[in-house]
Design an enzyme around this catalytic site. Structure first.
Site, PDB file in Angstrom:
ATOM      1  N   HIS A   1       0.821  -1.220   0.000  1.00  0.00           N
ATOM      2  CA  HIS A   1       0.000   0.000   0.000  1.00  0.00           C
ATOM      3  C   HIS A   1       0.851   1.265   0.000  1.00  0.00           C
ATOM      4  O   HIS A   1       1.894   1.335   0.643  1.00  0.00           O
ATOM      5  CB  HIS A   1      -1.041  -0.010   1.118  1.00  0.00           C
ATOM      6  CG  HIS A   1      -0.541   0.172   2.523  1.00  0.00           C
ATOM      7  ND1 HIS A   1      -0.326   1.406   3.081  1.00  0.00           N
ATOM      8  CD2 HIS A   1      -0.260  -0.719   3.506  1.00  0.00           C
ATOM      9  CE1 HIS A   1       0.059   1.253   4.355  1.00  0.00           C
ATOM     10  NE2 HIS A   1       0.124  -0.027   4.632  1.00  0.00           N
TER      11      HIS A   1
ATOM     12  N   ASP B   1       5.663   2.452   7.227  1.00  0.00           N
ATOM     13  CA  ASP B   1       4.378   1.788   6.979  1.00  0.00           C
ATOM     14  C   ASP B   1       3.647   2.616   5.930  1.00  0.00           C
ATOM     15  O   ASP B   1       3.053   3.633   6.263  1.00  0.00           O
ATOM     16  CB  ASP B   1       3.568   1.706   8.279  1.00  0.00           C
ATOM     17  CG  ASP B   1       2.176   1.118   8.078  1.00  0.00           C
ATOM     18  OD1 ASP B   1       1.892   0.604   7.000  1.00  0.00           O
ATOM     19  OD2 ASP B   1       1.374   1.190   9.035  1.00  0.00           O
TER      20      ASP B   1
ATOM     21  N   GLU C   1      -5.296   1.612   2.220  1.00  0.00           N
ATOM     22  CA  GLU C   1      -5.187   0.442   3.102  1.00  0.00           C
ATOM     23  C   GLU C   1      -5.486   0.826   4.541  1.00  0.00           C
ATOM     24  O   GLU C   1      -6.147   0.092   5.269  1.00  0.00           O
ATOM     25  CB  GLU C   1      -3.766  -0.157   3.004  1.00  0.00           C
ATOM     26  CG  GLU C   1      -3.599  -1.492   3.724  1.00  0.00           C
ATOM     27  CD  GLU C   1      -3.188  -1.385   5.187  1.00  0.00           C
ATOM     28  OE1 GLU C   1      -3.143  -2.414   5.868  1.00  0.00           O
ATOM     29  OE2 GLU C   1      -2.917  -0.253   5.680  1.00  0.00           O
ATOM     30  N   GLU C   2      -4.993   1.994   4.940  1.00  0.00           N
ATOM     31  CA  GLU C   2      -5.068   2.389   6.354  1.00  0.00           C
ATOM     32  C   GLU C   2      -6.489   2.725   6.808  1.00  0.00           C
ATOM     33  O   GLU C   2      -6.735   2.913   7.992  1.00  0.00           O
ATOM     34  CB  GLU C   2      -4.136   3.577   6.626  1.00  0.00           C
ATOM     35  CG  GLU C   2      -2.658   3.288   6.394  1.00  0.00           C
ATOM     36  CD  GLU C   2      -2.030   2.371   7.437  1.00  0.00           C
ATOM     37  OE1 GLU C   2      -2.750   1.922   8.351  1.00  0.00           O
ATOM     38  OE2 GLU C   2      -0.823   2.101   7.322  1.00  0.00           O
TER      39      GLU C   2
ATOM     40  N   ASP D   1       3.897  -5.742   3.894  1.00  0.00           N
ATOM     41  CA  ASP D   1       3.554  -4.665   4.824  1.00  0.00           C
ATOM     42  C   ASP D   1       4.396  -4.835   6.091  1.00  0.00           C
ATOM     43  O   ASP D   1       5.082  -5.840   6.257  1.00  0.00           O
ATOM     44  CB  ASP D   1       2.051  -4.706   5.156  1.00  0.00           C
ATOM     45  CG  ASP D   1       1.489  -3.338   5.550  1.00  0.00           C
ATOM     46  OD1 ASP D   1       2.258  -2.485   6.032  1.00  0.00           O
ATOM     47  OD2 ASP D   1       0.273  -3.136   5.392  1.00  0.00           O
TER      48      ASP D   1
ATOM     49  N   HIS E   1       2.794   3.411  13.084  1.00  0.00           N
ATOM     50  CA  HIS E   1       1.742   4.422  13.264  1.00  0.00           C
ATOM     51  C   HIS E   1       2.161   5.532  14.230  1.00  0.00           C
ATOM     52  O   HIS E   1       1.311   6.200  14.821  1.00  0.00           O
ATOM     53  CB  HIS E   1       0.408   3.796  13.702  1.00  0.00           C
ATOM     54  CG  HIS E   1      -0.262   3.082  12.565  1.00  0.00           C
ATOM     55  ND1 HIS E   1      -1.618   2.916  12.475  1.00  0.00           N
ATOM     56  CD2 HIS E   1       0.245   2.508  11.443  1.00  0.00           C
ATOM     57  CE1 HIS E   1      -1.912   2.264  11.360  1.00  0.00           C
ATOM     58  NE2 HIS E   1      -0.790   2.002  10.725  1.00  0.00           N
TER      59      HIS E   1
END
Ligand code: CO
Ligand code: ZN
Length: 336
Positions: free
Chosen positions: A66, A167, A197-198, A220, A306
């Site tokens: 992603h 990420d 994706e998130e 990922d 994140h």
């Protein structure tokens, strides 16, 4: 490859606004693939044609990474120019203080909180605001609907890399590098750089429906359990790519798992098995496409996922490329 990672991690690309990332990746893969298209949601779908396997037609292998990253979206601008916001993807409120936000137009800002916040307080996003240096609503450089992402300088720490949005720009970098190193394959390789994706694996769903893969793999990041008093988890930095067994939304297809593990063992590549108790990847969406697709994931162990600054091990990155190149160089067997 570090230069490629640095450039990818710097590009602005929150969920739904992946254009700049897509542009950079398109340039990087032109000449490495036979066909490129962009679907309605913005997924970049590249095909590197395979030679086929004897009389058998080439298997369609979809690899997804992603492009999008988490951020915050402005929901209100007050009279003094302070911005209220909502999260786009899984934003952790306690990581916001002291971080630097970058908007699409180059504006920057940081976070504050209502009242006199105590150091011991658990911050609530509803009480926080973004300060972009405005003095009134009319001179605020951004407005409702604009999205800020977290930005810091890429740093090469030797064995490890520190950067924002690893990420999942690290997954994008690995997929690009795999296309560079994969000289020939019996399989049709669909390298798919997905969107959104998130916010719930949205791009991978439509991309997989369009590609109709025989086998699907997501690239990922995953969490680790190797920090002081960390949550118990087998995965550690530096011990190789993690072959997904389970996460919150998927049980990896046993044949796909076996294919990856057998490849790692055959080529003497270190690997780990991943049981992830939080989150998921594009593989979960691809697995449920149409009548179902055998799917799995190769995860890059990562710390501080994140948060505004994330960390991966460079050996893990290189070993993930090696594992992928070797797995794709031969016929894919996920049966039995
Ligand atoms: Co994520
Ligand atoms: Zn991710």
């Amino acid at each position: 490859m570090k230069e490629l990672i640095r450039r990818l991690c710097n590009v602005y690309g929150p969920c739904g606004q992946e254009e700049a990332v897509r542009r950079l990746i398109s340039q990087e893969i032109s000449g490495l693939v036979d066909e490129v298209r962009v679907d309605a949601l913005g997924n970049l779908i590249a095909l590197k044609r395979g030679t086929g396997n004897g009389s058998a037609p080439a298997a369609r292998v979809m690899i997804a990474a992603h492009m999008d990253e988490i951020g915050v979206m402005v929901s209100h601008v007050d009279a003094k120019g302070f911005l209220r916001f909502t999260n786009v993807g899984g934003v952790l409120p306690y990581t916001l203080f002291g971080s630097r936000l970058l908007f699409a137009n180059g504006s920057q800002g940081t976070f504050g909180m209502d009242g006199k916040p105590l150091a011991t307080e658990k911050p609530e996003m509803a009480k926080m605001f973004v300060d972009v240096g405005a003095t009134s609503a009319s001179d605020a450089p951004v407005g409702v609907g604009d999205v800020g992402v977290f930005r810091s300088e890429f740093a090469d720490l030797g064995k490890r890399i520190l950067a924002p949005s690893l990420d999942n720009r690290i997954g994008c970098a690995i997929l690009i590098q795999t296309l560079r190193e994969l000289t020939s394959s019996p399989n049709d390789i669909y390298a798919v750089f997905t969107v959104q994706e998130e916010v719930g694996l949205r791009g991978a769903g439509t991309a997989a429906f369009g590609v109709e893969p025989d086998v699907a793999l997501a690239l990922d990041v995953t969490l680790t359990g190797d920090m002081p008093e960390a949550h118990t988890m087998e995965v550690a930095l530096g011990k190789g790519p993690a072959v997904k067994v389970l996460d919150r939304r998927m049980i990896a297809h046993p044949g796909v798992r076996r294919w990856l593990v057998n490849t790692a063992q055959a080529f003497d590549i270190p690997y780990q098995l991943e049981v992830l108790e939080y989150g998921s990847t594009d593989a979960a969406a691809m697995q449920l496409s149409r009548a179902g697709v055998p799917a799995g994931a190769l995860s890059i162990p990562s710390r501080y996922i994140h948060t505004p600054v994330q960390m991966v091990d460079y050996d893990d990155v290189q070993n993930t490329v090696r594992l992928l190149v070797n797995a794709l160089s031969g016929p894919v067997d996920v049966g039995g």
